[in-house]
Design an enzyme around this catalytic site. Sequence first.
Site, PDB file in Angstrom:
ATOM      1  N   HIS A 182       0.825  -1.290  -0.123  1.00 56.37           N
ATOM      2  CA  HIS A 182       0.182   0.068   0.073  1.00 56.37           C
ATOM      3  C   HIS A 182       0.799   1.053   0.133  1.00 56.37           C
ATOM      4  CE1 HIS A 182      -3.530  -2.406   1.789  1.00 56.37           C
ATOM      5  NE2 HIS A 182      -3.612  -2.450   0.386  1.00 56.37           N
ATOM      6  N   GLU A 185       1.923   3.931   2.928  1.00 52.96           N
ATOM      7  CA  GLU A 185       2.343   3.294   4.292  1.00 52.96           C
ATOM      8  C   GLU A 185       3.801   3.186   4.316  1.00 52.96           C
ATOM      9  OE1 GLU A 185       0.287  -0.355   4.380  1.00 52.96           O
ATOM     10  OE2 GLU A 185      -1.567   0.596   4.481  1.00 52.96           O
ATOM     11  N   ARG A 240      -3.046   5.099  -2.331  1.00 53.99           N
ATOM     12  CA  ARG A 240      -2.856   3.635  -1.576  1.00 53.99           C
ATOM     13  C   ARG A 240      -2.520   2.498  -2.794  1.00 53.99           C
ATOM     14  NH1 ARG A 240      -5.754   0.194   2.717  1.00 53.99           N
ATOM     15  NH2 ARG A 240      -6.547  -1.591   1.537  1.00 53.99           N
ATOM     16  N   HIS A 311       2.654  -3.823   6.992  1.00 52.99           N
ATOM     17  CA  HIS A 311       1.560  -2.587   6.599  1.00 52.99           C
ATOM     18  C   HIS A 311       1.517  -1.641   7.802  1.00 52.99           C
ATOM     19  CE1 HIS A 311      -0.866  -4.435   3.256  1.00 52.99           C
ATOM     20  NE2 HIS A 311      -0.097  -5.555   3.680  1.00 52.99           N
ATOM     21  N   GLU A 386       0.723  -5.045  11.164  1.00 57.52           N
ATOM     22  CA  GLU A 386       0.315  -3.871  11.015  1.00 57.52           C
ATOM     23  C   GLU A 386       1.186  -2.860  12.051  1.00 57.52           C
ATOM     24  OE1 GLU A 386      -1.870  -2.370   9.046  1.00 57.52           O
ATOM     25  OE2 GLU A 386      -2.803  -3.766   8.530  1.00 57.52           O
TER      26      GLU A 386
END
Length: 420
Positions: A182, A185, A240, A311, A386
């Site tokens: 993405h 990020e 994104r 992520h 994450e």
Amino acid sequence: MKIPFAVLCSSLLLSISVTANVDYSGHVVIRAIPETKDQLELLNNWFSQTTSFLDFWFPPSKINKFVDIRVHPEWYDHVVETLTRMNINHKIHIADIGELVRQEQETIALRRALYSGKAIDLENYHTYEEVMAYLADLANTNPIVSTKVGGTTAEGRDIVQLIISTDLSANKPVEFFECNVHAREWITAATCIWIIDQITTGYGSDPEITDLVDKYDWKFVPIANPDGYAYTWSDDRLWRKNRVFINNSACRGVDINRNFPVGFGSPDGGSDSPCSTTYRGEGPLSELESNTIKDLIVADRGRIRSAISVHSYDQQWLSPYGYSIEYPLEYAEMYRVMEIGVNALTATYGTQYTYGSFANALYLGSGVTTDYYYEGEGILHSYTIELRDLGTYGFVLPPDQIVPTAIETWNGIKAFVNAI
């Protein structure tokens, strides 16, 4: 002639290619917490109605789980009035995204003005070209490092895998990482680059790292979405998806992490609207990027010991499944090693992470890499991590958080790898 420091910084800021076109001044992030089914349904309806005025940074998933929404200034009053009318608890979580982006640009410029030392400043964010130059230099100067071009994007950028191996012919078990799928990020690529540096500089001097490299091959795709990532530097910091053209649509880009075969097209967890940030694409593996990741995995089929998709944000360690609330048969084993990894990560600075299956702990996500690694390729230890933070900065995490984020993540990964 001496150049005033402020003028120098201003000149440097103009010289770097960051977010030149999209101005997020006045955009806010509202955090809402649905407490009833009706409230959750309203937020889900908003999420399903693709619009450039609302961008769900953290989509609705369940009652009492927060939802983060970037709101355009023109829609702010309407959003707040509706949330208030529905008695949905909400607050402004980020008051001005444009200001965060400006501060980030200034910090990047300042660090560039002052930096000297290694081939890459590990405490700063870098363009695609800078990262590729660093990987090439590392491969040319370090005998245990090589690179492989896994594929090429629609705009002609290489998708590069960096390989750390003491003996490629030995076919050792592989620890696989894909980062920055993405585009916005940025902390994910920065963290993977920091880990690469730790492994390559620590081999031969750090006993733990030396042992890990002697036992396993380490393979990283630091920027899995080169076109999208480059676009976040040139045009839109918060982009994104990738940058492909979509047939019969004015909108561009596919969410690569909704484009994998396992769970593809499920009614929840991805969108069939090309204008959505989670647009899944015309079919599974329709994208050059997803095919490249698949090919890199297939090339090491039977050898991959773990596959990690990196992520941000929300500080979670997640197992399959993303497309279903069902738990994998081996979930007890997954839970065991996730707990070990998270405990080591948290022990570093006290950063609180949660862990569990993707769909239950985070939200439904169909066609994600982690499900494909596990169900499609039989890699038991397949996870999404994450990274920081919990939404204070969201996707615009300041550069001064790169190193602490990377250090704690690496500590968690080492403990996890040793626990498998």
